[in-house]
Design a protein around this motif. Structure first.
Motif, PDB file in Angstrom:
ATOM      1  N   ASP A   3       2.467 108.019   4.906  1.00 18.72           N
ATOM      2  CA  ASP A   3       2.430 106.569   5.070  1.00 18.72           C
ATOM      3  C   ASP A   3       2.257 105.879   3.720  1.00 18.72           C
ATOM      4  O   ASP A   3       2.925 104.890   3.429  1.00 18.72           O
ATOM      5  CB  ASP A   3       1.310 106.153   6.030  1.00 18.72           C
ATOM      6  N   ALA A   4       1.365 106.398   2.907  1.00 24.07           N
ATOM      7  CA  ALA A   4       1.124 105.809   1.591  1.00 24.07           C
ATOM      8  C   ALA A   4       2.382 105.876   0.732  1.00 24.07           C
ATOM      9  O   ALA A   4       2.721 104.916   0.030  1.00 24.07           O
ATOM     10  CB  ALA A   4      -0.038 106.519   0.899  1.00 24.07           C
ATOM     11  N   ILE A   5       3.077 106.989   0.780  1.00 26.02           N
ATOM     12  CA  ILE A   5       4.310 107.144  -0.001  1.00 26.02           C
ATOM     13  C   ILE A   5       5.357 106.159   0.483  1.00 26.02           C
ATOM     14  O   ILE A   5       5.993 105.465  -0.319  1.00 26.02           O
ATOM     15  CB  ILE A   5       4.829 108.597   0.085  1.00 26.02           C
ATOM     16  N   LEU A   6       5.549 106.090   1.798  1.00 28.24           N
ATOM     17  CA  LEU A   6       6.569 105.198   2.349  1.00 28.24           C
ATOM     18  C   LEU A   6       6.244 103.733   2.080  1.00 28.24           C
ATOM     19  O   LEU A   6       7.133 102.941   1.752  1.00 28.24           O
ATOM     20  CB  LEU A   6       6.727 105.442   3.847  1.00 28.24           C
ATOM     21  N   LYS A   7       4.973 103.368   2.210  1.00 26.87           N
ATOM     22  CA  LYS A   7       4.556 101.975   1.982  1.00 26.87           C
ATOM     23  C   LYS A   7       4.617 101.591   0.507  1.00 26.87           C
ATOM     24  O   LYS A   7       4.724 100.418   0.174  1.00 26.87           O
ATOM     25  CB  LYS A   7       3.145 101.756   2.525  1.00 26.87           C
ATOM     26  N   SER A   8       4.563 102.558  -0.378  1.00 27.40           N
ATOM     27  CA  SER A   8       4.547 102.277  -1.813  1.00 27.40           C
ATOM     28  C   SER A   8       5.892 101.767  -2.329  1.00 27.40           C
ATOM     29  O   SER A   8       5.962 101.173  -3.402  1.00 27.40           O
ATOM     30  CB  SER A   8       4.164 103.532  -2.604  1.00 27.40           C
ATOM     31  N   LEU A  72      18.714 111.668  -2.643  1.00 22.45           N
ATOM     32  CA  LEU A  72      18.450 111.046  -1.355  1.00 22.45           C
ATOM     33  C   LEU A  72      16.986 110.652  -1.222  1.00 22.45           C
ATOM     34  O   LEU A  72      16.110 111.262  -1.848  1.00 22.45           O
ATOM     35  CB  LEU A  72      18.826 112.010  -0.225  1.00 22.45           C
ATOM     36  N   VAL A  73      16.718 109.654  -0.420  1.00 19.22           N
ATOM     37  CA  VAL A  73      15.360 109.236  -0.106  1.00 19.22           C
ATOM     38  C   VAL A  73      15.215 109.199   1.409  1.00 19.22           C
ATOM     39  O   VAL A  73      16.201 109.154   2.139  1.00 19.22           O
ATOM     40  CB  VAL A  73      15.009 107.859  -0.714  1.00 19.22           C
ATOM     41  N   GLY A  74      13.982 109.256   1.869  1.00 19.32           N
ATOM     42  CA  GLY A  74      13.729 109.194   3.308  1.00 19.32           C
ATOM     43  C   GLY A  74      12.989 110.420   3.797  1.00 19.32           C
ATOM     44  O   GLY A  74      12.465 111.212   3.022  1.00 19.32           O
ATOM     45  N   ILE A  75      12.976 110.560   5.116  1.00 19.48           N
ATOM     46  CA  ILE A  75      12.290 111.677   5.766  1.00 19.48           C
ATOM     47  C   ILE A  75      13.344 112.617   6.336  1.00 19.48           C
ATOM     48  O   ILE A  75      14.284 112.180   7.002  1.00 19.48           O
ATOM     49  CB  ILE A  75      11.352 111.175   6.876  1.00 19.48           C
TER      50      ILE A  75
END
Length: 159
Positions: A3-8, A72-75
Motif C-alpha cells: 500500500d505504501a509503495i502504491l500510494k507513493s 513495467l509497473v503495477g502488480i
C-alpha cells in the motif's frame, strides 16, 4: 508495504506468488520437503482439501526479467492457470523421481492438524495470473509440466 509503495506514486512493480519451488533434492521449497519425506520412509501424506498455485522459480525469474526489460509497473500475480492440492503436488514430485505415486497418501487438514487448528488454516491460497499472462505474454507452467519435463506453456502466447 505494498500500500505504501502504491500510494507513493513510485514507478514500481510488485510481483506476487503463493509458493515457489524448483527441482532440487536439497531445495528448501515444497519440492525438497516432499522429496525429503519420500526418501527415508518412501511415504508421505498430502493434504487433499487445500488448493494453491505453486510457481516454479524459473517462471518467477522470467516474469521479473520481463517486467524489468519492459519497464513495467503495477502488480503481477505469477501463478499457473490452475490450482492444485498439496496431495497432487506430492504425487508429481514422486513421479518425477521414479517413486511410486502410491507412496503418497491422502490426508485432510482436520486429520493433520486437528479439527480446531484446521479451521484456522487457509484452504484456498491461489492467485489468478490471468492479467499478468496478458501483460507478460507467457504462462507459468503447471507443476506437472515443470517437474516431469512435459511440454509446458513457458513461452506460450497469451491470446
Amino acid at each position: 508495504a505494498e500500500d505504501a509503495i502504491l500510494k507513493s506514486g513510485a514507478k514500481a512493480a510488485i510481483v506476487r506468488s503463493v509458493v515457489t519451488y524448483y527441482k532440487n533434492r536439497n531445495a528448501k521449497t515444497i519440492y525438497g520437503k516432499i522429496l525429503h519425506e519420500l526418501q527415508p520412509k518412501r511415504k508421505t501424506s498430502g493434504v487433499v482439501d487445500v488448493l494453491f498455485t505453486p510457481t516454479h522459480t524459473h517462471d518467477i525469474v522470467k516474469a521479473i526479467t520481463t517486467i524489468i526489460d519492459k519497464k513495467l509497473v503495477g502488480i503481477y500475480h505469477v501463478a499457473p492457470k490452475k490450482s492444485i492440492s498439496p496431495y497432487d503436488v506430492a504425487k508429481i514430485v514422486a513421479k518425477a523421481n521414479d517413486i511410486s505415486e502410491d507412496n503418497v497418501k491422502k490426508i485432510t487438514l482436520a486429520k493433520l492438524y486437528g479439527k480446531d487448528r484446521a479451521l484456522l488454516r487457509l484452504t484456498h491460497s491461489s492467485l489468478s495470473g490471468e492479467e499478468t499472462v496478458k501483460k507478460l505474454n507467457f504462462v507459468p507452467r503447471s507443476p506437472n509440466a515443470a517437474l516431469t519435463n512435459k511440454k509446458g506453456s513457458r513461452s506460450t502466447n497469451a491470446s
